[in-house]
Enzyme design. Structure first.
Site, PDB file in Angstrom:
ATOM      1  N   LYS A  61       0.845  -1.193   0.000  1.00  0.00           N
ATOM      2  CA  LYS A  61       0.000   0.000   0.000  1.00  0.00           C
ATOM      3  C   LYS A  61       0.879   1.240   0.000  1.00  0.00           C
ATOM      4  CE  LYS A  61      -3.901   2.013   2.586  1.00  0.00           C
ATOM      5  NZ  LYS A  61      -4.819   1.803   3.740  1.00  0.00           N
TER       6      LYS A  61
ATOM      7  N   SER B  17      -9.407   1.753   2.906  1.00  0.00           N
ATOM      8  CA  SER B  17      -8.586   2.556   2.031  1.00  0.00           C
ATOM      9  C   SER B  17      -7.573   1.729   1.253  1.00  0.00           C
ATOM     10  CB  SER B  17      -7.855   3.628   2.857  1.00  0.00           C
ATOM     11  OG  SER B  17      -7.021   3.033   3.849  1.00  0.00           O
TER      12      SER B  17
ATOM     13  N   SER C 297      -9.850  -0.758   7.120  1.00  0.00           N
ATOM     14  CA  SER C 297      -9.304  -0.716   5.764  1.00  0.00           C
ATOM     15  C   SER C 297      -8.612  -2.003   5.339  1.00  0.00           C
ATOM     16  CB  SER C 297      -8.307   0.453   5.640  1.00  0.00           C
ATOM     17  OG  SER C 297      -8.979   1.681   5.796  1.00  0.00           O
TER      18      SER C 297
END
Length: 556
Positions: free
Chosen positions: A53, A127, A151
């Site tokens: 990420k 996210s 997330s």
């Protein structure tokens, strides 16, 4: 000229697949020059590939957090990335995300919104959107995300994969761009629990340079079972979209095949979930990156800016009032887990479309956190697992929650959920003892077991034919009587060193003694019992309460 092979053997094809992915899961895909500088070890993850990420540092690559103005390459990789590379895993690239990790939808990014792998019309979840998509599409073996409010679980549920949120502090956050530093967790996406568990074991490592780092205890904490057999389920109707009700009911039926289910009140957990964004705790995001949002740069997401800058109105008094209320909710949560090993909840109440999020970006996102926002506030660990499909073909996911540092037992339960191997713990030179009263976790004589080196093995129930009586004596205690009939009694099975039971015997006050107890799985073990003839003296029969804890609660 021979074609260039990017990275270690086998990685070139993965890099090519990442570049060809039709939706914007990746912000950056690594290249020859990066691998020429990198050192990848030979360990338990050799041959595995992973995505990162883009709020987690990879040396030589900008950590944008989905804000392109953050163009400065990272000086070194995050601790988590370095541990994985040392174990033999090869990173492939940096993945798309909701900007500054503020969102559960995967649409708050200037790089383009991701969508569920099952539908171009529905959100991927955020996210950690790109990381989940990269795993679900089969591009990489696993991926790193983060999970502050869900997330690492919502994108897993929306893409039909496994999402692991470790206990806070077990995985170093050094090299992670913080959103809420006291709550942030680096999480793991994988297609199987086995792969996710192997990755988690590599990542779990204390880091003295991370102020939020915590060390995994060498033994499970008091009250945490090594093998989880009792799962709590909500005792009331949940807020779910119509399309989610049928798969949730199916998930409950499946849960009954892997554990014994106990209805529990989850209202305090849902209240804690509302506090994360509706209460003062969003102010931590303002402290972390609010200064960046003061700019009028059009690449800053308007929704993220609105949410975070809105916390400028939060007062110190409101923060402390929130902390006080949270302490009460944590205490209620601890009581919930006294009689269960894990809690089963849906991951999300529904699966919105991209159009629905665009029409109401704050409201739709807020509802997605109904069952996930509270987990880090209440210091729990969590695993999201697939739970079939909705009638429209979209994936449905549930999550298993447990107290901090119950990660390994929870992963074992998740493996059983998914039909994967879950080998029982090797007891070696240890023995098992069933307890029903004063020696239960949190009860007055539990300290006797702890001082002997005992640890909770599992929560169990007797086979039918056992009764429970109130035994006279210096303090309240129950007596379990083996016999015939239909009644069963809840007990705990404790793992003790060999020889400990001999040390325990002199402390057992008559009429209690140690004898064989039959369990509902067909096994037999040593446990606290009383002779049936003694019980016939007229002691109160408290069998209908089902457990000593239930009896005590009813007397309160």
């Amino acid at each position: 000229m021979e074609p260039s092979l990017e990275g270690p053997p086998g990685v070139a094809e993965v890099l090519a697949a990442a570049r060809k992915l039709e939706q914007p899961a990746f912000i950056t895909v690594l290249d020859d020059a990066w691998f020429a500088r990198a050192t990848i070890g030979d360990g338990v993850l050799s041959g595995r590939t992973f995505a990162v990420k883009d709020n987690i540092d990879v040396a030589g690559v900008p950590t944008t957090a989905a804000y392109p103005a953050r163009a400065e390459p990272a000086a070194e990789s995050a601790v988590a990335v370095r541990l994985l590379m040392a174990a033999g895993a090869a990173p492939i690239g940096k993945t798309n995300m909701d900007q500054f990790a503020t969102g559960l939808v995967g649409t708050r990014t200037p790089y383009g919104a991701c969508h569920s792998v099952a539908s171009e019309l529905h959100v991927s979840g955020g996210s950690s959107s790109g990381s989940a998509v990269a795993v679900a599409e089969g591009v990489v073996d696993f991926a790193l995300g983060t999970d502050t409010a869900g997330s690492g679980r919502v994108p897993a549920a929306f893409n039909g994969i496994v999402g692991v949120k470790p206990s806070r502090g077990l995985v170093s956050n050094r090299g992670l761009l913080p959103a809420s530093p006291s709550l942030d967790c680096i999480s793991v996406f994988a297609r199987t629990v086995g792969v996710a568990a192997a990755v988690a074991e590599v990542l779990i490592s204390p880091d003295s340079a991370d102020p939020h780092s915590r060390t995994m205890p060498p033994l499970p904490p008091i009250g945490v079972a090594r093998r989880m057999r009792v799962v709590g389920v909500p005792d009331g109707v949940l807020d779910l979209d119509d399309e989610a009700r049928a798969p949730w009911e199916q998930a409950l039926r499946h849960a009954s095949t892997v554990a014994r289910l106990v209805p529990v009140d989850v209202s305090h957990l849902l209240e804690a979930a509302r506090m994360l964004y509706s209460g003062p705790f969003v102010a931590e995001r303002l402290a972390s990156f609010g200064d960046v949002l003061q700019s009028d740069d059009p690449q800053l997401d308007a929704t993220v800016r609105s949410i975070v800058l809105g916390a400028s109105q939060v007062t110190a008094a409101e923060v402390f009032a929130g902390l006080t209320r949270l302490s009460g909710l944590r205490a209620a949560t601890r009581r919930t887990f006294e009689a269960i090993d894990a809690l089963l909840l849906p991951v999300a109440p529904g699966h919105p479309t991209l159009a629905e999020v665009a029409a109401d970006p704050i409201g739709v996102n807020a509802r997605l956190g109904t069952y996930t926002n509270m987990v880090n506030l209440l210091d729990l660990c969590a695993v999201a697992v697939p739970a079939g499909e909705r009638a429209d073909g979209l994936p449905f996911g549930v999550q298993l929650l447990a107290p901090a540092f119950a990660d390994r037992g929870l992963l074992g339960l998740a493996a059983r959920w998914c039909g994967e191997p879950d080998p029982p713990p090797q007891l070696g030179t240890r023995s098992l003892l069933a307890v029903a009263g004063a020696h239960l976790s949190g009860q007055p004589r539990n300290v006797d077991l702890l001082e002997l080196g005992g640890r909770l093995h599992s929560r169990v129930r007797t086979a039918p034919g056992h009764r429970m009586y109130l035994v006279p004596g210096p303090f309240p205690r129950p007596g379990v009587v083996p016999g015939t009939g239909e009644s069963s009694i809840d007990m705990e099975l404790w793992d003790l060193p060999l020889g400990a039971i001999d040390q325990l015997r002199p402390t057992i006050a008559a009429p209690l003694t140690l004898g064989p107890v039959r369990l509902d799985d067909g096994s037999a073990t040593l446990g606290f019992i009383v002779d049936g003839a003694a019980a016939a003296k007229g002691w109160p029969d408290i069998t209908d309460h089902g457990s000593w804890r239930s009896y005590l609660n009813d007397q309160a």
